[in-house]
Design a protein around this motif. Structure first.
Motif, PDB file in Angstrom:
ATOM      1  N   SER A  33      24.058  50.356  50.640  1.00 17.34           N
ATOM      2  CA  SER A  33      25.237  51.157  50.968  1.00 17.34           C
ATOM      3  C   SER A  33      26.341  50.281  51.543  1.00 17.34           C
ATOM      4  O   SER A  33      26.058  49.249  52.173  1.00 17.34           O
ATOM      5  N   ASP A  34      27.558  50.672  51.345  1.00 19.33           N
ATOM      6  CA  ASP A  34      28.678  49.978  51.979  1.00 19.33           C
ATOM      7  C   ASP A  34      28.676  50.284  53.473  1.00 19.33           C
ATOM      8  O   ASP A  34      28.251  51.352  53.912  1.00 19.33           O
ATOM      9  N   GLY A  35      29.154  49.316  54.239  1.00 20.32           N
ATOM     10  CA  GLY A  35      29.348  49.555  55.664  1.00 20.32           C
ATOM     11  C   GLY A  35      28.103  49.478  56.512  1.00 20.32           C
ATOM     12  O   GLY A  35      28.112  49.955  57.661  1.00 20.32           O
ATOM     13  N   LEU A  36      27.023  48.892  55.996  1.00 18.76           N
ATOM     14  CA  LEU A  36      25.832  48.739  56.828  1.00 18.76           C
ATOM     15  C   LEU A  36      26.135  47.820  58.006  1.00 18.76           C
ATOM     16  O   LEU A  36      26.870  46.847  57.880  1.00 18.76           O
ATOM     17  N   GLU A  37      25.524  48.108  59.138  1.00 16.32           N
ATOM     18  CA  GLU A  37      25.689  47.255  60.309  1.00 16.32           C
ATOM     19  C   GLU A  37      24.665  46.131  60.248  1.00 16.32           C
ATOM     20  O   GLU A  37      23.466  46.388  60.162  1.00 16.32           O
ATOM     21  N   PRO A  38      25.097  44.869  60.257  1.00 13.43           N
ATOM     22  CA  PRO A  38      24.148  43.762  60.157  1.00 13.43           C
ATOM     23  C   PRO A  38      23.159  43.764  61.323  1.00 13.43           C
ATOM     24  O   PRO A  38      23.483  44.180  62.433  1.00 13.43           O
ATOM     25  N   THR A  39      21.961  43.294  61.042  1.00 15.62           N
ATOM     26  CA  THR A  39      20.948  43.082  62.071  1.00 15.62           C
ATOM     27  C   THR A  39      21.015  41.618  62.499  1.00 15.62           C
ATOM     28  O   THR A  39      20.895  40.717  61.664  1.00 15.62           O
ATOM     29  N   PHE A  40      21.192  41.390  63.794  1.00 17.96           N
ATOM     30  CA  PHE A  40      21.321  40.022  64.302  1.00 17.96           C
ATOM     31  C   PHE A  40      20.249  39.767  65.345  1.00 17.96           C
ATOM     32  O   PHE A  40      20.127  40.509  66.319  1.00 17.96           O
ATOM     33  N   ILE A  41      19.458  38.713  65.125  1.00 21.36           N
ATOM     34  CA  ILE A  41      18.459  38.305  66.104  1.00 21.36           C
ATOM     35  C   ILE A  41      18.615  36.819  66.389  1.00 21.36           C
ATOM     36  O   ILE A  41      19.165  36.060  65.578  1.00 21.36           O
ATOM     37  N   ALA A  42      18.124  36.396  67.542  1.00 18.65           N
ATOM     38  CA  ALA A  42      18.170  34.986  67.908  1.00 18.65           C
ATOM     39  C   ALA A  42      17.045  34.691  68.884  1.00 18.65           C
ATOM     40  O   ALA A  42      16.687  35.536  69.711  1.00 18.65           O
ATOM     41  N   PHE A  43      16.482  33.480  68.760  1.00 16.83           N
ATOM     42  CA  PHE A  43      15.443  33.070  69.708  1.00 16.83           C
ATOM     43  C   PHE A  43      15.380  31.552  69.779  1.00 16.83           C
ATOM     44  O   PHE A  43      15.900  30.847  68.902  1.00 16.83           O
ATOM     45  N   THR A  44      14.750  31.063  70.819  1.00 20.39           N
ATOM     46  CA  THR A  44      14.566  29.617  70.995  1.00 20.39           C
ATOM     47  C   THR A  44      13.124  29.241  70.666  1.00 20.39           C
ATOM     48  O   THR A  44      12.210  30.066  70.731  1.00 20.39           O
ATOM     49  N   GLN A  45      12.936  27.959  70.314  1.00 21.66           N
ATOM     50  CA  GLN A  45      11.594  27.411  70.134  1.00 21.66           C
ATOM     51  C   GLN A  45      11.545  26.037  70.785  1.00 21.66           C
ATOM     52  O   GLN A  45      12.460  25.224  70.597  1.00 21.66           O
ATOM     53  N   VAL A  46      10.497  25.791  71.533  1.00 23.35           N
ATOM     54  CA  VAL A  46      10.278  24.469  72.114  1.00 23.35           C
ATOM     55  C   VAL A  46       9.702  23.569  71.027  1.00 23.35           C
ATOM     56  O   VAL A  46       8.673  23.906  70.411  1.00 23.35           O
ATOM     57  N   LYS A  47      10.356  22.445  70.763  1.00 25.29           N
ATOM     58  CA  LYS A  47       9.871  21.504  69.753  1.00 25.29           C
ATOM     59  C   LYS A  47      10.199  20.086  70.181  1.00 25.29           C
ATOM     60  O   LYS A  47      11.227  19.846  70.815  1.00 25.29           O
ATOM     61  N   ASN A  48       9.329  19.158  69.795  1.00 19.43           N
ATOM     62  CA  ASN A  48       9.584  17.745  70.034  1.00 19.43           C
ATOM     63  C   ASN A  48      10.409  17.207  68.877  1.00 19.43           C
ATOM     64  O   ASN A  48       9.908  17.068  67.762  1.00 19.43           O
ATOM     65  N   LEU A  49      11.687  16.918  69.116  1.00 17.11           N
ATOM     66  CA  LEU A  49      12.583  16.448  68.070  1.00 17.11           C
ATOM     67  C   LEU A  49      12.764  14.942  68.074  1.00 17.11           C
ATOM     68  O   LEU A  49      13.113  14.350  67.053  1.00 17.11           O
ATOM     69  N   LEU A  50      12.561  14.323  69.216  1.00 21.07           N
ATOM     70  CA  LEU A  50      12.808  12.885  69.359  1.00 21.07           C
ATOM     71  C   LEU A  50      11.508  12.094  69.363  1.00 21.07           C
ATOM     72  O   LEU A  50      10.500  12.534  69.928  1.00 21.07           O
ATOM     73  N   GLY A  51      11.557  10.926  68.743  1.00 18.99           N
ATOM     74  CA  GLY A  51      10.413  10.022  68.817  1.00 18.99           C
ATOM     75  C   GLY A  51       9.164  10.521  68.136  1.00 18.99           C
ATOM     76  O   GLY A  51       8.052  10.163  68.516  1.00 18.99           O
ATOM     77  N   SER A  52       9.325  11.375  67.106  1.00 18.15           N
ATOM     78  CA  SER A  52       8.157  11.869  66.392  1.00 18.15           C
ATOM     79  C   SER A  52       7.513  10.745  65.585  1.00 18.15           C
ATOM     80  O   SER A  52       8.118   9.691  65.339  1.00 18.15           O
ATOM     81  N   LYS A  53       6.289  10.966  65.161  1.00 19.27           N
ATOM     82  CA  LYS A  53       5.587   9.979  64.347  1.00 19.27           C
ATOM     83  C   LYS A  53       6.372   9.699  63.066  1.00 19.27           C
ATOM     84  O   LYS A  53       6.471   8.546  62.621  1.00 19.27           O
ATOM     85  N   GLY A  54       6.962  10.757  62.484  1.00 19.60           N
ATOM     86  CA  GLY A  54       7.738  10.574  61.268  1.00 19.60           C
ATOM     87  C   GLY A  54       8.963   9.714  61.474  1.00 19.60           C
ATOM     88  O   GLY A  54       9.299   8.868  60.639  1.00 19.60           O
ATOM     89  N   GLN A  55       9.662   9.920  62.592  1.00 21.80           N
ATOM     90  CA  GLN A  55      10.846   9.115  62.864  1.00 21.80           C
ATOM     91  C   GLN A  55      10.484   7.663  63.132  1.00 21.80           C
ATOM     92  O   GLN A  55      11.232   6.755  62.791  1.00 21.80           O
ATOM     93  N   LYS A  56       9.326   7.432  63.734  1.00 17.01           N
ATOM     94  CA  LYS A  56       8.908   6.066  64.046  1.00 17.01           C
ATOM     95  C   LYS A  56       8.336   5.341  62.825  1.00 17.01           C
ATOM     96  O   LYS A  56       8.673   4.194  62.551  1.00 17.01           O
ATOM     97  N   GLN A  57       7.458   6.025  62.090  1.00 17.11           N
ATOM     98  CA  GLN A  57       6.704   5.373  61.025  1.00 17.11           C
ATOM     99  C   GLN A  57       7.137   5.766  59.616  1.00 17.11           C
ATOM    100  O   GLN A  57       6.789   5.089  58.648  1.00 17.11           O
ATOM    101  N   GLY A  58       7.881   6.852  59.500  1.00 13.80           N
ATOM    102  CA  GLY A  58       8.295   7.326  58.187  1.00 13.80           C
ATOM    103  C   GLY A  58       7.335   8.353  57.607  1.00 13.80           C
ATOM    104  O   GLY A  58       6.191   8.478  58.058  1.00 13.80           O
ATOM    105  N   LEU A  59       7.820   9.097  56.611  1.00 12.60           N
ATOM    106  CA  LEU A  59       7.042  10.154  55.977  1.00 12.60           C
ATOM    107  C   LEU A  59       6.767   9.833  54.515  1.00 12.60           C
ATOM    108  O   LEU A  59       7.501   9.073  53.880  1.00 12.60           O
ATOM    109  N   SER A  60       5.724  10.450  53.985  1.00  8.04           N
ATOM    110  CA  SER A  60       5.473  10.433  52.551  1.00  8.04           C
ATOM    111  C   SER A  60       5.891  11.792  51.986  1.00  8.04           C
ATOM    112  O   SER A  60       5.686  12.826  52.632  1.00  8.04           O
ATOM    113  N   VAL A  61       6.518  11.779  50.802  1.00  7.63           N
ATOM    114  CA  VAL A  61       6.949  13.041  50.202  1.00  7.63           C
ATOM    115  C   VAL A  61       6.351  13.206  48.807  1.00  7.63           C
ATOM    116  O   VAL A  61       6.342  12.278  48.005  1.00  7.63           O
TER     117      VAL A  61
END
Length: 286
Positions: A105-133
């Motif tokens: 239908s026209d004029g639907l009200e969008p549903t908006f959600i947001a949340f945080t996640q704790v993650k290790n972004l720095l110094g990961s094994k992939g950043q240090k040693q590289g990944l295989s794809v």
């Protein structure tokens, strides 16, 4: 303490958040999302993510649920309420909720959600040693430039990669690499040129990718935006991928071919350092 999320126009404990059974994001994947990295309690490249959110919604004729400024205020509040130091802020906007029908239908009200996640972004094994794809035929719909929640192709590709001993997947189409399953793909030629596919409907316009392209220009790094083949990728001097959560991560094996002796190369290391400097983070070890 329960994680605080944003749902239904208010901040609530995650176990109290509720969405309609008839939300079109749930029934049809009729929704878009964004993920912004948080490092040291601060958001990284968030202006690029909010701009892409607005563009994705526009391409699907879904209105922005709030202004960019209001959304950013919600992001900052979630970071504060959850004492997030390192991790991500996730945003999702669906077309809205109504009884199931392909025609909305026209004029639907969008549903908006947001949340945080704790993650290790720095110094990961992939950043240090590289990944295989792993390499996989691109299974996705044609409008990959829109960041929709329709991620089943990526889910299955990453699952298959893990099952066969790889860290991640790069997709290809007509013999050319499109992008990673959740990242932008780059190669480095033997004469130190950076190659990445130009933005089009075939790939998502990556925000970390855009930030890195600006850094290449600022540091006089030669960069070409063009498609590259599987053979070019496997014959490259180096390779890497970028995303909000992986930042700049070396790729040391593509399919059954190792690059640079199976270790991250010097150009990739320099680009990692350039990017981390932009968010005031010390150079990655490795």
């Amino acid at each position: 303490m329960a994680r605080i999320v944003y749902c239904g126009g208010e901040f609530v404990a995650e176990n109290e958040a509720k969405l309609s059974l008839f939300d079109r994001g749930f029934l049809f994947g009729d929704a878009v999302y964004e993920v912004t990295a948080v490092i040291g309690g601060k958001m990284v490249d968030n202006d690029l993510h909010l701009a892409r959110l607005e563009r994705s919604l526009s391409e699907l004729s879904i209105p922005m649920p709030l202004s960019r400024e209001e959304i950013e205020a919600i992001q900052l509040a979630l970071i504060e309420k959850n004492a997030l130091v390192e991790g991500t802020v996730y945003l999702q906007v669906s077309r809205g909720a109504e009884d199931r029908d392909f025609l909305y239908s026209d004029g639907l009200e969008p549903t908006f959600i947001a949340f945080t996640q704790v993650k290790n972004l720095l110094g990961s094994k992939g950043q240090k040693q590289g990944l295989s794809v792993n390499l996989a035929e691109d299974p996705r719909w044609e409008r990959r430039d829109i960041k929709t929640v329709m991620l089943l192709g990526q889910v299955m590709a990453k699952r298959q990669a893990k099952a066969t001993g790889f860290d991640d997947t790069w997709f290809f189409e007509d013999g050319a690499i499109t992008e990673g399953a959740s990242s932008s793909a780059f190669i480095v030629t033997h004469d130190r040129r950076i190659i990445t596919r130009g933005n089009s409907k075939a790939i998502l316009p990556g925000c970390t990718r855009a930030a890195l392209l600006k850094l290449c220009s600022a540091h006089d790094v030669v960069l070409e935006e063009r498609p590259f083949t599987i053979a070019e990728a496997q014959g490259a001097a180096e390779a890497f991928q970028t995303s909000a959560t992986s930042l700049v991560t070396p790729i040391v094996r593509i399919g059954d071919v190792s690059l640079n002796g199976g270790v991250p190369g010097p150009v990739t290391r320099q680009l990692q350092a350039y990017y981390l400097e932009t968010v005031n983070i010390p150079k990655a070890a490795g």
